[in-house]
Design a protein around this motif. Structure first.
Motif, PDB file in Angstrom:
ATOM      1  N   PRO A  29      43.092  80.290   4.695  1.00  0.00           N
ATOM      2  CA  PRO A  29      42.653  80.403   6.166  1.00  0.00           C
ATOM      3  C   PRO A  29      43.010  79.160   6.930  1.00  0.00           C
ATOM      4  O   PRO A  29      43.052  78.176   6.533  1.00  0.00           O
ATOM      5  CB  PRO A  29      41.162  80.720   6.241  1.00  0.00           C
ATOM      6  CG  PRO A  29      40.815  79.923   4.522  1.00  0.00           C
ATOM      7  CD  PRO A  29      41.956  80.301   3.746  1.00  0.00           C
ATOM      8  N   LEU A  30      43.479  79.513   8.151  1.00  0.00           N
ATOM      9  CA  LEU A  30      43.920  78.790   9.195  1.00  0.00           C
ATOM     10  C   LEU A  30      42.459  77.637   9.533  1.00  0.00           C
ATOM     11  O   LEU A  30      41.396  78.443   9.756  1.00  0.00           O
ATOM     12  CB  LEU A  30      44.484  79.184  10.292  1.00  0.00           C
ATOM     13  CG  LEU A  30      45.829  79.492  10.104  1.00  0.00           C
ATOM     14  CD1 LEU A  30      46.334  80.471  11.529  1.00  0.00           C
ATOM     15  CD2 LEU A  30      46.778  78.562   9.867  1.00  0.00           C
TER      16      LEU A  30
ATOM     17  N   ARG B  50      48.351  78.387  17.333  1.00  0.00           N
ATOM     18  CA  ARG B  50      48.490  79.268  15.916  1.00  0.00           C
ATOM     19  C   ARG B  50      46.870  79.181  15.194  1.00  0.00           C
ATOM     20  O   ARG B  50      46.532  80.133  14.932  1.00  0.00           O
ATOM     21  CB  ARG B  50      49.431  78.563  14.868  1.00  0.00           C
ATOM     22  CG  ARG B  50      50.924  78.552  15.471  1.00  0.00           C
ATOM     23  CD  ARG B  50      51.362  79.931  15.880  1.00  0.00           C
ATOM     24  NE  ARG B  50      51.294  80.761  14.417  1.00  0.00           N
ATOM     25  CZ  ARG B  50      51.482  82.242  14.396  1.00  0.00           C
ATOM     26  NH1 ARG B  50      51.702  82.725  15.508  1.00  0.00           N
ATOM     27  NH2 ARG B  50      51.574  82.794  13.408  1.00  0.00           N
ATOM     28  N   ALA B  51      46.211  77.903  15.544  1.00  0.00           N
ATOM     29  CA  ALA B  51      44.999  78.078  14.957  1.00  0.00           C
ATOM     30  C   ALA B  51      43.944  79.096  15.657  1.00  0.00           C
ATOM     31  O   ALA B  51      42.915  79.460  15.041  1.00  0.00           O
ATOM     32  CB  ALA B  51      44.465  76.552  14.759  1.00  0.00           C
ATOM     33  N   ASN B  52      44.461  79.425  16.937  1.00  0.00           N
ATOM     34  CA  ASN B  52      43.530  80.448  17.380  1.00  0.00           C
ATOM     35  C   ASN B  52      43.977  81.510  17.715  1.00  0.00           C
ATOM     36  O   ASN B  52      43.637  82.333  18.617  1.00  0.00           O
ATOM     37  CB  ASN B  52      42.953  79.612  18.974  1.00  0.00           C
ATOM     38  CG  ASN B  52      42.011  78.521  18.763  1.00  0.00           C
ATOM     39  OD1 ASN B  52      40.873  78.536  18.576  1.00  0.00           O
ATOM     40  ND2 ASN B  52      42.734  77.117  18.681  1.00  0.00           N
ATOM     41  N   GLY B  53      45.005  81.769  16.833  1.00  0.00           N
ATOM     42  CA  GLY B  53      45.536  83.454  16.906  1.00  0.00           C
ATOM     43  C   GLY B  53      46.398  83.447  18.152  1.00  0.00           C
ATOM     44  O   GLY B  53      46.316  84.790  18.612  1.00  0.00           O
ATOM     45  N   LEU B  54      46.972  82.598  18.888  1.00  0.00           N
ATOM     46  CA  LEU B  54      47.710  82.806  20.225  1.00  0.00           C
ATOM     47  C   LEU B  54      48.824  82.594  19.996  1.00  0.00           C
ATOM     48  O   LEU B  54      49.537  81.970  19.224  1.00  0.00           O
ATOM     49  CB  LEU B  54      46.843  81.881  21.178  1.00  0.00           C
ATOM     50  CG  LEU B  54      45.490  82.002  21.650  1.00  0.00           C
ATOM     51  CD1 LEU B  54      44.779  81.017  22.431  1.00  0.00           C
ATOM     52  CD2 LEU B  54      44.872  83.597  21.983  1.00  0.00           C
ATOM     53  N   ASP B  55      49.720  83.051  21.074  1.00  0.00           N
ATOM     54  CA  ASP B  55      50.957  82.997  21.398  1.00  0.00           C
ATOM     55  C   ASP B  55      51.293  81.637  22.179  1.00  0.00           C
ATOM     56  O   ASP B  55      50.683  81.231  22.965  1.00  0.00           O
ATOM     57  CB  ASP B  55      51.893  84.031  21.982  1.00  0.00           C
ATOM     58  CG  ASP B  55      53.300  83.700  22.228  1.00  0.00           C
ATOM     59  OD1 ASP B  55      53.789  83.555  23.435  1.00  0.00           O
ATOM     60  OD2 ASP B  55      53.896  83.989  21.185  1.00  0.00           O
TER      61      ASP B  55
ATOM     62  N   THR C 217      48.696  81.044   2.583  1.00  0.00           N
ATOM     63  CA  THR C 217      47.782  81.975   2.731  1.00  0.00           C
ATOM     64  C   THR C 217      46.172  81.513   2.977  1.00  0.00           C
ATOM     65  O   THR C 217      45.507  82.363   3.133  1.00  0.00           O
ATOM     66  CB  THR C 217      47.905  82.642   1.183  1.00  0.00           C
ATOM     67  OG1 THR C 217      47.584  81.498   0.131  1.00  0.00           O
ATOM     68  CG2 THR C 217      49.222  83.547   0.863  1.00  0.00           C
TER      69      THR C 217
ATOM     70  N   LEU D  67      55.771  84.610  10.099  1.00  0.00           N
ATOM     71  CA  LEU D  67      54.472  84.759   9.491  1.00  0.00           C
ATOM     72  C   LEU D  67      54.720  84.983   8.083  1.00  0.00           C
ATOM     73  O   LEU D  67      53.742  84.338   7.381  1.00  0.00           O
ATOM     74  CB  LEU D  67      54.019  86.076  10.080  1.00  0.00           C
ATOM     75  CG  LEU D  67      53.753  86.219  11.466  1.00  0.00           C
ATOM     76  CD1 LEU D  67      53.179  87.424  11.930  1.00  0.00           C
ATOM     77  CD2 LEU D  67      52.775  85.085  11.956  1.00  0.00           C
TER      78      LEU D  67
ATOM     79  N   VAL E  51      39.948  76.088  11.791  1.00  0.00           N
ATOM     80  CA  VAL E  51      39.528  76.558  12.887  1.00  0.00           C
ATOM     81  C   VAL E  51      38.912  75.114  13.743  1.00  0.00           C
ATOM     82  O   VAL E  51      38.584  74.293  13.546  1.00  0.00           O
ATOM     83  CB  VAL E  51      37.899  77.451  12.880  1.00  0.00           C
ATOM     84  CG1 VAL E  51      37.218  77.496  14.373  1.00  0.00           C
ATOM     85  CG2 VAL E  51      38.240  78.479  12.149  1.00  0.00           C
TER      86      VAL E  51
END
Length: 325
Positions: free
Chosen positions: A53-54, A82-87, A51, A46, A56
């Motif tokens: 923002p990813l 990664r773009a949706n905050g998932l593993d 820095t 991480l 969307v």
């Protein structure tokens, strides 16, 4: 019987369409995405992420509590996760993917909520049977049900020499054989249009069913081409009709019978199963026809005023049989 001139076959043109630029671009992007999916690097720590923002990703849809995403050209599982905050592992598990799985544009991935339910298996097709009626033939039964003759023979443990009787119950296969039959029906032979190819295919099929040699089938094909351009004509010289320009006044059958391509073909071949019996003489009824020259054998059946014209169709008929038979 009047012998009609045969017009020169239309020129066949082959059109090669270029790939539209948009399609080519999509293919290139799809290939790029596939390569990335096969060689995706491990997720960076991480601390090394930018820095900013990813991005969307678009096309997220919520359906009955399940969030889905439609794959776009160039996407990878890692990038979507990664773009949706998932593993990454959870996205793979939710969609039955492995580390080497490939995703493609248009594919829908589950990103959250309950995983999509597997599609219900298609119900097994209902068994189709046919009770043989007087006058039925295996080839006619197969054609009426949209399947090939060989498929019906195989489903019932029969051969081309088998005899069926009224009251017999035949199993009619479904599914792939019908699709294969439709594909075969779309094939046309060089110099023939769809109608002519269909009639040529019928002549070949009946010849095979009756055990006629390739030489005999070629004679039948050339005769029909010379007589009617391989079309089931409703007119001709005097009272001549149909594929072989047979004449009701000469005992070949009623006008309706002669205009039945199946029956007319069987009458041309003749032999033990001739619908006309001994009223007319077909190819198989002529002693030594196998040793005759091509045009002579055709003339022995047709008794034409222009016997030499059949010879021109021997080579084309050989090609038609190779393509359609």
């Amino acid at each position: 019987m009047r012998r009609l001139p045969f017009p020169a076959p239309p020129t066949t043109r082959r059109v090669v369409a270029a790939w539209p630029a948009a399609v080519a671009g999509t293919i290139a992007l799809s290939l790029a995405g596939e390569g990335a999916a096969h060689a995706a690097p491990p997720a960076p720590p991480l601390s090394s992420l930018p820095t900013a923002p990813l991005k969307v990703l678009p096309v997220l849809t919520a359906l009955t509590g399940t969030v889905t995403y439609t794959v776009q050209p160039g996407d990878t599982v890692w990038g979507i996760a990664r773009a949706n905050g998932l593993d990454v592992a959870s996205v793979q598990a939710a969609n039955g993917l492995g580390p080497d799985s490939v995703i493609r544009p248009g594919q829908v991935l589950v990103l959250g909520g309950a995983p999509a339910a597997p599609a219900a298996p298609a119900p097994a097709p209902a068994a189709v049977t046919h009770e043989v009626q007087p006058g039925d033939t295996i080839s006619a039964i197969a054609s009426a049900n949209g399947v090939s003759l060989d498929a019906v023979l195989s489903a019932n443990g029969l051969t081309r020499a088998s005899i069926i009787y009224p009251g017999d119950v035949l199993q009619i296969p479904s599914g792939a054989p019908a699709a294969a039959s439709a594909a075969v029906a779309a094939v046309t032979a060089p110099g023939l249009d769809a109608e002519q190819s269909d009639n040529a295919r019928l002549i070949i099929r009946i010849g095979r069913e009756l055990g006629v040699s390739d030489h005999g089938i070629r004679i039948a094909l050339g005769t029909a081409m010379q007589e009617s351009w391989l079309r089931n004509l409703d007119w001709g010289d005097r009272d001549s009709l149909g594929l072989f320009q047979q004449r009701p006044s000469m005992g070949w059958g009623t006008p309706e019978q002669i205009r039945d391509p199946d029956r007319a073909t069987r009458v041309f071949y003749g032999g033990p199963s001739d619908p006309n019996g001994f009223t007319t003489r077909g190819l198989l009824d002529i002693p030594g026809w196998e040793q005759m020259a091509y045009a002579d054998a055709a003339q022995a059946v047709q008794i034409s005023a222009y016997p030499d014209r059949y010879a021109q169709w021997e080579q084309p008929a050989t090609t038609w049989l190779a393509v359609l038979g």
